[in-house]
Every structure is written in structure tokens, then in C-alpha cells.
Write an enzyme that holds these catalytic residues in place. Structure first.
Site, mmCIF file in Angstrom:
data_model
loop_
_atom_site.group_PDB
_atom_site.id
_atom_site.type_symbol
_atom_site.label_atom_id
_atom_site.label_comp_id
_atom_site.label_asym_id
_atom_site.label_seq_id
_atom_site.Cartn_x
_atom_site.Cartn_y
_atom_site.Cartn_z
ATOM 1 N N ARG A 99 0.367 -1.789 7.591
ATOM 2 C CA ARG A 99 0.920 -0.580 6.977
ATOM 3 C C ARG A 99 1.895 0.160 7.897
ATOM 4 O O ARG A 99 2.446 1.190 7.502
ATOM 5 C CB ARG A 99 -0.209 0.370 6.568
ATOM 6 C CG ARG A 99 -1.173 -0.202 5.540
ATOM 7 C CD ARG A 99 -2.038 0.890 4.923
ATOM 8 N NE ARG A 99 -1.232 1.816 4.128
ATOM 9 C CZ ARG A 99 -1.728 2.905 3.530
ATOM 10 N NH1 ARG A 99 -3.023 3.199 3.649
ATOM 11 N NH2 ARG A 99 -0.948 3.705 2.823
ATOM 12 N N CYS A 152 -5.215 9.590 -2.966
ATOM 13 C CA CYS A 152 -4.511 8.636 -2.110
ATOM 14 C C CYS A 152 -3.066 8.451 -2.569
ATOM 15 O O CYS A 152 -2.191 8.154 -1.757
ATOM 16 C CB CYS A 152 -5.232 7.297 -2.121
ATOM 17 S SG CYS A 152 -6.762 7.257 -1.163
ATOM 18 N N HIS A 209 -11.488 7.505 4.948
ATOM 19 C CA HIS A 209 -10.562 8.637 5.073
ATOM 20 C C HIS A 209 -11.267 9.902 4.601
ATOM 21 O O HIS A 209 -12.115 9.853 3.704
ATOM 22 C CB HIS A 209 -9.317 8.443 4.196
ATOM 23 C CG HIS A 209 -8.249 7.600 4.794
ATOM 24 N ND1 HIS A 209 -7.396 6.831 4.043
ATOM 25 C CD2 HIS A 209 -7.864 7.411 6.087
ATOM 26 C CE1 HIS A 209 -6.534 6.199 4.829
ATOM 27 N NE2 HIS A 209 -6.804 6.541 6.070
ATOM 28 N N ASP A 230 0.807 -1.229 0.000
ATOM 29 C CA ASP A 230 0.000 0.000 0.000
ATOM 30 C C ASP A 230 0.835 1.272 0.000
ATOM 31 O O ASP A 230 0.286 2.375 0.125
ATOM 32 C CB ASP A 230 -0.941 0.015 1.208
ATOM 33 C CG ASP A 230 -2.152 -0.879 1.006
ATOM 34 O OD1 ASP A 230 -2.459 -1.203 -0.148
ATOM 35 O OD2 ASP A 230 -2.783 -1.261 2.008
ATOM 36 N N ARG A 282 -10.225 5.891 11.052
ATOM 37 C CA ARG A 282 -8.782 5.694 11.136
ATOM 38 C C ARG A 282 -8.157 6.665 12.140
ATOM 39 O O ARG A 282 -7.753 6.268 13.224
ATOM 40 C CB ARG A 282 -8.135 5.865 9.749
ATOM 41 C CG ARG A 282 -8.618 4.851 8.706
ATOM 42 C CD ARG A 282 -8.145 3.449 8.964
ATOM 43 N NE ARG A 282 -8.567 2.524 7.929
ATOM 44 C CZ ARG A 282 -7.889 2.265 6.815
ATOM 45 N NH1 ARG A 282 -6.753 2.885 6.576
ATOM 46 N NH2 ARG A 282 -8.341 1.379 5.945
#
Length: 272
Positions: free
Chosen positions: A93, A265, A171, A68, A142
């Protein structure tokens, strides 16, 4: 209204190791095949599009085992030469944060390490001309709300907290984007009723997107104040933006969408 582009500096990371091996958002499905070579080609088109618009594009070296990393926006949030670092919610991550920290420190940026979970520019947006300079900050899935105060102390700008309520928009940058230094586009139903009222008060001239375009990652866009780089699937939103005086620039990131992200992103803005 004439919209004016401003030259920007962006950080991107090639999807050399991109795949979907785990599930940490509603868009990910390891049973759906990923064509990494196709993802690299689409990402290259995005990079070349941004450079072709006159922007500086820096690259972060991808690392094996971190599929990612292509979603470079999540690694930090940068305002006025200060990088507030990320601390990822999911262990898959976590190591990305160190890679981003090395980039900023090696490049001479002032780096402020976080003490609580936040996922960088994925959950923060900066509008320098809005109310004297304003940070919008998402929470609910998150980033923790304590990070909002930490970001305010690190960056010296007021932070407005916005609650996300739909897991498809996990997000802030999947539900809202800065169109220029003072205005935004957003999908209202991604936010709580109270946060919607705050957005209406702060941005009465905002562009409002329908669910169809939001679910196609239409809000996950990058704008320089005039040119708006967004997903090719969002033709309706592109027409709305054009009617508001912006210049839509469509790019196809369908392969990277399998990981739960699109244009924004992949792009972290480096604000010196």
C-alpha cells in the site's frame, strides 16, 4: 436528545481496481472471489448516500496496481486545514501515500509529511467538542506510537493513545467511531484494559457496541452528528443508535468487506 447534523466534506476513491491479491489483515482471503463491478456499485451507493445527506463529496482518482485505494481514510488525517500524511506499514500500500499527498498539495492544503508509520484516519479520530478538541489515536497493529506525538505537533491538538489488542480490529476505525463532535461509539474488548478505563473516563455517555456488531464492521461508520451511515448487517447497533437519538442510514458494502473495510475505511473527512 435532539441530534443535529453538521455538513461535512468527504474524500472517497472509487474501487475501480479493487481486488484481494494479498493478505495484510484477518479479513482478506485471495481464494474468495471478488466482484469488482459489484464493489463499484456498492461504493456508488455509499457516495450517493453521503451526497444525499447534504455533504460535499470529493473523489480521488484510483490508480492501477493499488487495489486498496478505495479505503481512502488511510491516506492522511486532516484537522483545521492541515493534512498529516500517511506512511503505510505494508509495502503493498506504500504508493497510496504519494497519491494522497498529491491530492492535498494540488488542492492547496498544508501537507505535513510523516516520518514514522501511521495509517491516516484509520488510526486517528478527532472530536472538536471533547475536552476542547481531542484526537484519539490507535496503536498496536499498524500506526506506531511515535506518530501520535508527530500528529500532535503537526495538528496542535492533544492526542490520547489507545492500545488495540484484537487483530480483527487492526485500525482504530474498526473499533471506535465519533458519533458527533463530542461523543463516540466503541467496542471495549478491542482495547487493552487501561485504554478501556481511559475511554470510560473521557466518554461516560458513549454508546457501547457488542462483539457481534463490531465483527460485522458496525463501528466502521460515518456520522454527521445525527445521520449515522453504517453497514446493513448491524441491525442491533442501528437500533441502539436510534434509541440514543441518532438516525441510522444502512448501506451494503459486503463486497468491500472482503478487503477488511466498510463505510469509514472508504471515507476521509476533510476538515477545513
Amino acid at each position: 436528545m435532539e441530534r443535529l447534523a453538521r455538513q461535512r466534506s468527504y474524500l472517497l476513491c472509487p474501487p475501480t481496481h479493487f481486488t484481494v491479491e494479498y493478505v495484510i489483515n484477518p479479513w482478506m482471503d485471495p481464494d474468495i472471489a471478488v466482484d469488482t463491478a459489484h464493489a463499484v456499485a456498492q461504493w456508488t451507493d455509499l457516495r450517493d448516500t453521503l451526497a444525499g445527506l447534504g455533504h460535499e463529496v470529493c473523489e480521488l482518482a484510483p490508480e492501477p496496481g493499488l487495489p486498496d485505494m478505495v479505503f481512502a481514510a488511510n491516506g492522511a488525517f486532516v484537522v483545521d486545514g492541515v493534512a498529516y500524511g500517511a506512511q503505510f506499514k505494508y509495502p503493498q500500500r506504500a504508493a497510496e501515500a504519494k497519491a494522497h499527498q498529491r491530492f492535498y498539495e494540488d488542492a492547496g492544503w498544508r501537507f505535513v509529511p510523516p516520518t514514522v508509520v501511521n495509517e491516516g484516519e484509520g488510526d486517528f479520530a478527532y472530536l472538536p467538542a471533547a475536552h476542547g478538541g481531542l484526537i484519539l489515536a490507535g496503536f498496536g497493529f499498524r500506526t506506531e506510537t511515535d506518530a501520535h506525538g508527530e500528529a500532535q505537533e503537526a495538528l496542535g491538538r492533544p492526542v490520547i493513545s489507545l492500545k488495540l489488542v484484537d487483530p480483527h480490529f487492526y485500525h482504530l476505525d474498526t473499533a471506535l467511531a465519533a458519533l458527533d463532535d463530542g461523543n463516540v461509539v466503541y467496542y471495549p474488548a478491542a482495547f487493552s484494559d487501561s485504554s478501556q478505563r481511559v475511554l470510560r473516563q473521557l466518554f461516560p455517555d458513549a454508546v457501547v457496541a457488542p462483539r457481534e456488531d463490531a465483527m460485522a464492521f458496525g463501528l466502521n461508520l460515518v456520522s454527521d452528528g445525527r445521520n449515522v451511515v453504517l453497514n446493513t448487517e448491524c441491525a442491533g447497533l442501528a437500533r441502539t443508535l436510534a434509541a440514543a437519538g441518532y438516525h441510522p442510514v444502512p448501506v451494503d458494502l459486503s463486497e468491500l468487506k472482503k478487503g477488511g473495510g466498510s463505510v469509514k475505511c472508504c471515507v476521509a473527512e476533510l476538515r477545513r
